[in-house]
Design an enzyme around this catalytic site. Structure first.
Site, PDB file in Angstrom:
ATOM      1  N   ASP A   1       0.869  -1.162   0.000  1.00 18.57           N
ATOM      2  CA  ASP A   1       0.000   0.000   0.000  1.00 18.57           C
ATOM      3  C   ASP A   1       0.917   1.227   0.000  1.00 18.57           C
ATOM      4  O   ASP A   1       2.029   1.168   0.502  1.00 18.57           O
ATOM      5  CB  ASP A   1      -0.888  -0.015   1.249  1.00 18.57           C
ATOM      6  CG  ASP A   1      -1.976   1.039   1.190  1.00 18.57           C
ATOM      7  OD1 ASP A   1      -2.657   1.117   0.155  1.00 18.57           O
ATOM      8  OD2 ASP A   1      -2.150   1.784   2.173  1.00 18.57           O
TER       9      ASP A   1
ATOM     10  N   ASP B   1      -0.977  -0.768   6.332  1.00 19.85           N
ATOM     11  CA  ASP B   1      -1.092  -0.274   7.712  1.00 19.85           C
ATOM     12  C   ASP B   1      -2.516  -0.392   8.244  1.00 19.85           C
ATOM     13  O   ASP B   1      -2.790   0.015   9.369  1.00 19.85           O
ATOM     14  CB  ASP B   1      -0.612   1.171   7.811  1.00 19.85           C
ATOM     15  CG  ASP B   1      -1.479   2.136   7.008  1.00 19.85           C
ATOM     16  OD1 ASP B   1      -2.360   1.669   6.253  1.00 19.85           O
ATOM     17  OD2 ASP B   1      -1.266   3.348   7.127  1.00 19.85           O
TER      18      ASP B   1
HETATM   19  P1  ADP Z   1      -5.206   6.513  -0.066  1.00 17.97           P
HETATM   20  O1  ADP Z   1      -5.288   5.199  -0.772  1.00 17.97           O
HETATM   21  O2  ADP Z   1      -3.960   7.247  -0.437  1.00 17.97           O
HETATM   22  O3  ADP Z   1      -5.384   6.369   1.414  1.00 17.97           O
HETATM   23  P2  ADP Z   1      -7.995   7.447  -0.434  1.00 17.97           P
HETATM   24  O4  ADP Z   1      -8.554   6.227  -1.055  1.00 17.97           O
HETATM   25  O5  ADP Z   1      -8.401   7.745   0.955  1.00 17.97           O
HETATM   26  O6  ADP Z   1      -6.394   7.475  -0.617  1.00 17.97           O
HETATM   27  O7  ADP Z   1      -8.379   8.722  -1.344  1.00 17.97           O
HETATM   28  C1  ADP Z   1      -8.130   8.708  -2.745  1.00 17.97           C
HETATM   29  C2  ADP Z   1      -8.099  10.109  -3.304  1.00 17.97           C
HETATM   30  O8  ADP Z   1      -9.345  10.788  -3.034  1.00 17.97           O
HETATM   31  C3  ADP Z   1      -7.047  11.020  -2.688  1.00 17.97           C
HETATM   32  O9  ADP Z   1      -5.799  10.880  -3.332  1.00 17.97           O
HETATM   33  C4  ADP Z   1      -7.654  12.405  -2.920  1.00 17.97           C
HETATM   34  O10 ADP Z   1      -7.442  12.837  -4.241  1.00 17.97           O
HETATM   35  C5  ADP Z   1      -9.130  12.157  -2.735  1.00 17.97           C
HETATM   36  N1  ADP Z   1      -9.528  12.399  -1.330  1.00 17.97           N
HETATM   37  C6  ADP Z   1      -9.834  11.483  -0.391  1.00 17.97           C
HETATM   38  N2  ADP Z   1     -10.182  12.068   0.771  1.00 17.97           N
HETATM   39  C7  ADP Z   1     -10.071  13.406   0.578  1.00 17.97           C
HETATM   40  C8  ADP Z   1     -10.292  14.567   1.394  1.00 17.97           C
HETATM   41  N3  ADP Z   1     -10.679  14.495   2.669  1.00 17.97           N
HETATM   42  N4  ADP Z   1     -10.086  15.772   0.823  1.00 17.97           N
HETATM   43  C9  ADP Z   1      -9.692  15.881  -0.455  1.00 17.97           C
HETATM   44  N5  ADP Z   1      -9.475  14.841  -1.267  1.00 17.97           N
HETATM   45  C10 ADP Z   1      -9.664  13.619  -0.773  1.00 17.97           C
HETATM   46 MG    MG Z   2      -4.884   4.783   2.776  1.00 16.68          MG
END
Ligand code: ADP
Ligand code: MG
Length: 321
Positions: free
Chosen positions: A38, A266
């Site tokens: 991840d 994680d």
């Molecule tokens: P990761 O796999 O990095 O944990 P997420 O699946 O939580 O990412 O989110 C994917 C994408 O959605 C982020 O890269 C961002 O572009 C957008 N995103 C998610 N949560 C937020 C937020 N609270 N504010 C702005 N953009 C968000």
């Molecule tokens: Mg994540």
């Protein structure tokens, strides 16, 4: 493995912070041929910080902010005095007050970054989280949407005026987010996260052992590839824009090709993927869900312990003839 081999392997692991759960885990670790990491919080530190705020150039024709129209409704345009500039402060204040409703690390970084820059962050009067995409909120800066391109399109907002800024930031490995207020695209904010020091060595050791190494993330493709490049993962081995509930499907796809995959995560968004994998490995200050779902828990936050787990399993099991 014989009970003795299991005992020895488990004990050696425990001494160095590599916890094998259950008797057949050593064999499965040894037989792993693909390691899927991840990105956020696993390959990276998971400590986001705000790096950039971009205010878009207001134009009347491209339509970023049209100060000439007045639809009669209360909009950002109404609130702007003619001499007002669409400033970075406005963009950051709007984004931060919307993100105050979210617990996401990306959101935390925006709120903290705004406060550090002396901006008062007012709580939104209503808030909606759109998992894997961003947030929507009613704020003192209007109806604010912060998130990725898809979220903007879903809101009927064209993200293309921000393409240059977005692509530049993404090439730097940052997570760039669009900010809209009252239906107008007003700017971009970006967060970044440091790559763990141990990541490069772990990836190169795994590859040297002949394992395939993949990266999995909800982040966009360009950011993901920039991070992958830093740690030595091939662009073709990046699975980006994977929604939280699709991470397990990606693992199942890999395994349906006959691979035996170790998923390293994680536990934030990836516990089902840890559970689906041939071997689930939880790392560092892994969440309780991660440890629950995992077959192996790495107590230290050091990615080289993935290689160590494989070495311990091979070393212990090779004694059995
Ligand atoms: P990761 O796999 O990095 O944990 P997420 O699946 O939580 O990412 O989110 C994917 C994408 O959605 C982020 O890269 C961002 O572009 C957008 N995103 C998610 N949560 C937020 C937020 N609270 N504010 C702005 N953009 C968000
Ligand atoms: Mg994540």
């Amino acid at each position: 493995a014989t009970p003795t081999a299991t005992m020895v392997g488990t004990a050696i692991g425990a001494r160095t912070g590599v916890l094998f759960k259950g008797g057949d885990v050593l064999e499965r670790v040894r037989d792993t041929d693909t390691v899927v990491f991840d990105k956020t919080g696993t390959l990276t530190e998971g400590k986001m910080h705000l790096t950039d705020v971009v205010a878009l150039e207001p134009t009347t024709d491209g339509g970023v902010v049209d100060r000439t129209t007045d639809g009669g409704t209360e909009t950002l345009v109404d609130e702007l005095e003619p001499e007002d500039e669409l400033t970075e402060e406005f963009v950051l204040a709007a984004a931060a007050s919307a993100e105050r409703g979210s617990e996401h690390p990306l959101a935390r970084a925006i709120v903290d970054g705004a406060r550090e820059r002396g901006i008062e962050v007012v709580e939104p009067s209503s808030f909606e989280n759109v998992p894997g995409h961003g947030v929507r909120a009613k704020t003192s800066h209007g109806e604010v949407v912060v998130g990725n391109r898809k979220l903007m399109r879903d809101e009927g907002i064209d993200p293309t005026p921000a393409s240059d800024a977005m692509e530049r930031l993404e090439h730097e490995g940052k997570t760039a987010m669009l900010v809209a207020a009252d239906g107008y695209l007003v700017g971009v904010v970006a967060d970044a996260d440091e790559v763990k020091e141990s990541a490069g060595e772990a990836v190169s050791d795994l590859k040297a052992r002949g394992l395939d190494v993949l990266m999995l993330t909800g982040d966009n493709e360009r950011t993901a590839e920039a991070v992958a490049e830093r740690v030595g993962i091939d662009p073709g081995s990046v699975r980006a824009e994977v929604l939280p509930d699709q991470k397990a499907d990606v693992i199942e796809d890999v395994q349906s090709e006959g691979k035996r995959a170790m998923m390293v995560g994680d536990g934030v968004n990836d516990a089902p993927a840890l559970a689906s994998a041939y071997v689930g490995t939880a790392i560092g200050s892994g969440t309780d869900v991660a440890i629950e779902a995992a077959d192996v828990t790495l107590m230290r936050d050091d990615l080289r312990d993935v290689v160590k787990a494989i070495r311990i399993s091979e070393g212990t099991l090779s004694k059995i003839k």
